[in-house]
Design a protein around this motif. Structure first.
Motif, PDB file in Angstrom:
ATOM      1  N   THR A  33      10.807  -9.221  -1.045  1.00  0.00           N
ATOM      2  CA  THR A  33      10.275 -10.223  -0.381  1.00  0.00           C
ATOM      3  C   THR A  33      10.627 -10.594   0.963  1.00  0.00           C
ATOM      4  OG1 THR A  33       9.918 -11.539  -2.540  1.00  0.00           O
ATOM      5  CG2 THR A  33       9.522 -12.794  -0.654  1.00  0.00           C
ATOM      6  N   ALA A  34       9.988 -10.566   1.973  1.00  0.00           N
ATOM      7  CA  ALA A  34      10.315 -11.025   3.239  1.00  0.00           C
ATOM      8  C   ALA A  34      10.197 -12.399   3.630  1.00  0.00           C
ATOM      9  CB  ALA A  34      10.154 -10.095   4.536  1.00  0.00           C
ATOM     10  N   ALA A  35      10.869 -13.069   4.207  1.00  0.00           N
ATOM     11  CA  ALA A  35      10.716 -14.505   4.318  1.00  0.00           C
ATOM     12  C   ALA A  35      10.839 -15.018   5.896  1.00  0.00           C
ATOM     13  CB  ALA A  35      11.205 -15.583   3.683  1.00  0.00           C
ATOM     14  N   TRP A  36      10.331 -15.815   6.476  1.00  0.00           N
ATOM     15  CA  TRP A  36      10.639 -16.586   7.706  1.00  0.00           C
ATOM     16  C   TRP A  36      10.992 -18.036   7.405  1.00  0.00           C
ATOM     17  CZ3 TRP A  36      11.278 -14.102  12.392  1.00  0.00           C
ATOM     18  CH2 TRP A  36      10.695 -12.946  12.635  1.00  0.00           C
ATOM     19  N   PHE A  37      12.045 -18.179   7.932  1.00  0.00           N
ATOM     20  CA  PHE A  37      12.586 -19.620   7.739  1.00  0.00           C
ATOM     21  C   PHE A  37      12.852 -20.183   9.259  1.00  0.00           C
ATOM     22  CE2 PHE A  37      14.269 -20.003   3.379  1.00  0.00           C
ATOM     23  CZ  PHE A  37      14.219 -18.497   3.075  1.00  0.00           C
ATOM     24  N   ARG A  38      13.101 -21.481   9.425  1.00  0.00           N
ATOM     25  CA  ARG A  38      13.224 -22.202  10.786  1.00  0.00           C
ATOM     26  C   ARG A  38      14.003 -23.494  10.401  1.00  0.00           C
ATOM     27  NH1 ARG A  38       7.314 -24.738  12.303  1.00  0.00           N
ATOM     28  NH2 ARG A  38       7.204 -26.416  10.867  1.00  0.00           N
ATOM     29  N   GLN A  39      14.760 -23.699  11.452  1.00  0.00           N
ATOM     30  CA  GLN A  39      15.710 -24.861  11.422  1.00  0.00           C
ATOM     31  C   GLN A  39      15.605 -25.642  12.674  1.00  0.00           C
ATOM     32  OE1 GLN A  39      19.736 -24.269  10.276  1.00  0.00           O
ATOM     33  NE2 GLN A  39      20.008 -26.331   9.588  1.00  0.00           N
ATOM     34  N   ALA A  40      15.299 -26.779  12.863  1.00  0.00           N
ATOM     35  CA  ALA A  40      15.335 -27.582  13.910  1.00  0.00           C
ATOM     36  C   ALA A  40      16.459 -28.713  14.047  1.00  0.00           C
ATOM     37  CB  ALA A  40      13.957 -28.586  13.986  1.00  0.00           C
ATOM     38  N   PRO A  41      17.023 -29.090  15.207  1.00  0.00           N
ATOM     39  CA  PRO A  41      18.116 -29.563  15.345  1.00  0.00           C
ATOM     40  C   PRO A  41      18.204 -30.760  14.373  1.00  0.00           C
ATOM     41  CG  PRO A  41      17.323 -28.954  17.497  1.00  0.00           C
ATOM     42  CD  PRO A  41      16.240 -28.677  16.475  1.00  0.00           C
ATOM     43  N   GLY A  42      19.127 -31.060  13.595  1.00  0.00           N
ATOM     44  CA  GLY A  42      19.205 -32.154  12.923  1.00  0.00           C
ATOM     45  C   GLY A  42      18.671 -32.093  11.678  1.00  0.00           C
ATOM     46  N   LYS A  43      17.852 -30.997  11.178  1.00  0.00           N
ATOM     47  CA  LYS A  43      17.085 -30.968  10.139  1.00  0.00           C
ATOM     48  C   LYS A  43      17.709 -29.853   9.265  1.00  0.00           C
ATOM     49  CE  LYS A  43      12.767 -32.864  12.095  1.00  0.00           C
ATOM     50  NZ  LYS A  43      11.224 -32.704  12.090  1.00  0.00           N
ATOM     51  N   LEU A  44      17.155 -29.734   8.040  1.00  0.00           N
ATOM     52  CA  LEU A  44      17.409 -28.808   7.237  1.00  0.00           C
ATOM     53  C   LEU A  44      16.459 -27.446   7.231  1.00  0.00           C
ATOM     54  CD1 LEU A  44      17.694 -30.902   3.636  1.00  0.00           C
ATOM     55  CD2 LEU A  44      19.625 -29.899   5.184  1.00  0.00           C
ATOM     56  N   ARG A  45      17.043 -26.295   7.027  1.00  0.00           N
ATOM     57  CA  ARG A  45      16.435 -25.402   7.149  1.00  0.00           C
ATOM     58  C   ARG A  45      15.012 -25.158   6.129  1.00  0.00           C
ATOM     59  NH1 ARG A  45      20.015 -20.222   6.379  1.00  0.00           N
ATOM     60  NH2 ARG A  45      19.596 -20.816   4.062  1.00  0.00           N
ATOM     61  N   ARG A  57       0.910  -9.471   0.365  1.00  0.00           N
ATOM     62  CA  ARG A  57       0.641 -10.893   0.220  1.00  0.00           C
ATOM     63  C   ARG A  57       1.500 -12.008   0.751  1.00  0.00           C
ATOM     64  NH1 ARG A  57      -2.234 -11.151  -5.902  1.00  0.00           N
ATOM     65  NH2 ARG A  57      -3.724  -9.560  -5.586  1.00  0.00           N
ATOM     66  N   ALA A  58       0.966 -13.250   1.492  1.00  0.00           N
ATOM     67  CA  ALA A  58       1.906 -13.895   2.147  1.00  0.00           C
ATOM     68  C   ALA A  58       1.641 -15.778   1.549  1.00  0.00           C
ATOM     69  CB  ALA A  58       1.474 -13.934   3.677  1.00  0.00           C
ATOM     70  N   THR A  59       2.559 -16.285   1.545  1.00  0.00           N
ATOM     71  CA  THR A  59       2.563 -17.708   1.219  1.00  0.00           C
ATOM     72  C   THR A  59       2.693 -18.444   2.536  1.00  0.00           C
ATOM     73  OG1 THR A  59       4.379 -17.994   0.235  1.00  0.00           O
ATOM     74  CG2 THR A  59       2.896 -17.117  -1.133  1.00  0.00           C
ATOM     75  N   TYR A  60       2.363 -19.606   2.816  1.00  0.00           N
ATOM     76  CA  TYR A  60       2.891 -20.386   3.903  1.00  0.00           C
ATOM     77  C   TYR A  60       3.062 -21.839   3.511  1.00  0.00           C
ATOM     78  CZ  TYR A  60       0.475 -16.295   6.100  1.00  0.00           C
ATOM     79  OH  TYR A  60       0.324 -15.169   6.678  1.00  0.00           O
ATOM     80  N   ALA A  61       4.151 -22.273   4.558  1.00  0.00           N
ATOM     81  CA  ALA A  61       4.192 -23.851   4.180  1.00  0.00           C
ATOM     82  C   ALA A  61       3.103 -24.742   4.674  1.00  0.00           C
ATOM     83  CB  ALA A  61       5.532 -24.271   5.092  1.00  0.00           C
ATOM     84  N   ASP A  62       2.862 -25.799   3.891  1.00  0.00           N
ATOM     85  CA  ASP A  62       1.509 -26.490   4.501  1.00  0.00           C
ATOM     86  C   ASP A  62       1.338 -26.599   6.048  1.00  0.00           C
ATOM     87  OD1 ASP A  62       1.399 -28.476   1.459  1.00  0.00           O
ATOM     88  OD2 ASP A  62       0.688 -26.563   2.042  1.00  0.00           O
ATOM     89  N   SER A  63       2.707 -27.040   6.570  1.00  0.00           N
ATOM     90  CA  SER A  63       2.681 -27.403   8.008  1.00  0.00           C
ATOM     91  C   SER A  63       2.378 -26.206   8.980  1.00  0.00           C
ATOM     92  CB  SER A  63       4.064 -27.806   8.235  1.00  0.00           C
ATOM     93  OG  SER A  63       5.123 -26.896   8.045  1.00  0.00           O
ATOM     94  N   VAL A  64       2.415 -25.010   8.393  1.00  0.00           N
ATOM     95  CA  VAL A  64       1.946 -23.950   9.386  1.00  0.00           C
ATOM     96  C   VAL A  64       0.570 -23.268   8.779  1.00  0.00           C
ATOM     97  CG1 VAL A  64       4.214 -23.398  10.038  1.00  0.00           C
ATOM     98  CG2 VAL A  64       3.170 -22.048   8.251  1.00  0.00           C
ATOM     99  N   LYS A  65       0.158 -23.822   7.700  1.00  0.00           N
ATOM    100  CA  LYS A  65      -1.081 -22.887   7.050  1.00  0.00           C
ATOM    101  C   LYS A  65      -2.068 -22.992   8.129  1.00  0.00           C
ATOM    102  CE  LYS A  65      -0.885 -23.350   2.653  1.00  0.00           C
ATOM    103  NZ  LYS A  65      -0.927 -24.129   1.480  1.00  0.00           N
ATOM    104  N   GLY A  66      -2.826 -21.746   8.211  1.00  0.00           N
ATOM    105  CA  GLY A  66      -3.862 -21.810   9.375  1.00  0.00           C
ATOM    106  C   GLY A  66      -3.448 -21.605  10.779  1.00  0.00           C
ATOM    107  N   ARG A  67      -2.107 -21.430  10.832  1.00  0.00           N
ATOM    108  CA  ARG A  67      -1.747 -21.098  12.436  1.00  0.00           C
ATOM    109  C   ARG A  67      -0.994 -20.059  12.494  1.00  0.00           C
ATOM    110  NH1 ARG A  67       1.347 -24.807  14.813  1.00  0.00           N
ATOM    111  NH2 ARG A  67       2.409 -25.616  12.589  1.00  0.00           N
ATOM    112  N   PHE A  68      -0.132 -19.941  11.257  1.00  0.00           N
ATOM    113  CA  PHE A  68       0.784 -18.805  11.591  1.00  0.00           C
ATOM    114  C   PHE A  68       0.459 -17.673  10.220  1.00  0.00           C
ATOM    115  CE2 PHE A  68       4.925 -21.353  12.646  1.00  0.00           C
ATOM    116  CZ  PHE A  68       4.077 -21.979  13.731  1.00  0.00           C
ATOM    117  N   THR A  69       0.676 -16.482  10.715  1.00  0.00           N
ATOM    118  CA  THR A  69       0.479 -15.381   9.810  1.00  0.00           C
ATOM    119  C   THR A  69       1.870 -14.387   9.621  1.00  0.00           C
ATOM    120  OG1 THR A  69      -2.116 -15.313  10.608  1.00  0.00           O
ATOM    121  CG2 THR A  69      -1.090 -13.399   9.494  1.00  0.00           C
TER     122      THR A  69
END
Length: 119
Positions: A33-45, A57-69
């Motif tokens: 599995t390969a994954a992308w994570f992100r961490q904004a200032p003051g927030k958890l990864r 096959r890919a899965t996405y966080a709800d916050s990026v679904k439909g925008r990120f691939t």
């Protein structure tokens, strides 16, 4: 030496697009599995999405679904994150990571690349 190397980050206006790339720095390792994570200032990864290497096959966080691939180039052992319709809340340091099996932790990480979305 960092096992994975990300590239493609930068500054973009809201509504714009960026494509991040992640490739091995030269080390060879098994990837389930390969994954992308992100961490904004003051927030958890948080996980952005995952990709099963064998079938793409890919899965996405709800916050990026439909925008990120997430996609991969198996021949070049590279994984991509195409980000469209970017929003200011997508601003973060983005990391790629890989693991050898579904039950394993993400053992190999990149150094991160900054994505900044201006409003």
């Amino acid at each position: 030496q960092v096992p994975l190397v990300e590239s493609g980050g930068g500054l973009v206006q809201a509504g714009g697009s960026l494509r991040l790339s992640c490739a091995s720095s030269g080390r060879s390792f098994r990837v389930h599995t390969a994954a992308w994570f992100r961490q904004a200032p003051g927030k958890l990864r948080e996980v952005v999405g995952t990709l099963t290497w064998s079938d793409g096959r890919a899965t996405y966080a709800d916050s990026v679904k439909g925008r990120f691939t997430i996609s991969r180039d198996s021949a070049n052992n590279t994984v991509y994150l195409q980000m469209n319709s970017l929003k200011p809340e997508d601003t973060a340091v983005y990391y790629c990571a890989v693991r050898a099996a579904p039950s394993f932790e993400y053992k190999y990480w990149g150094q991160g690349t900054q994505v900044t979305v201006s409003s």
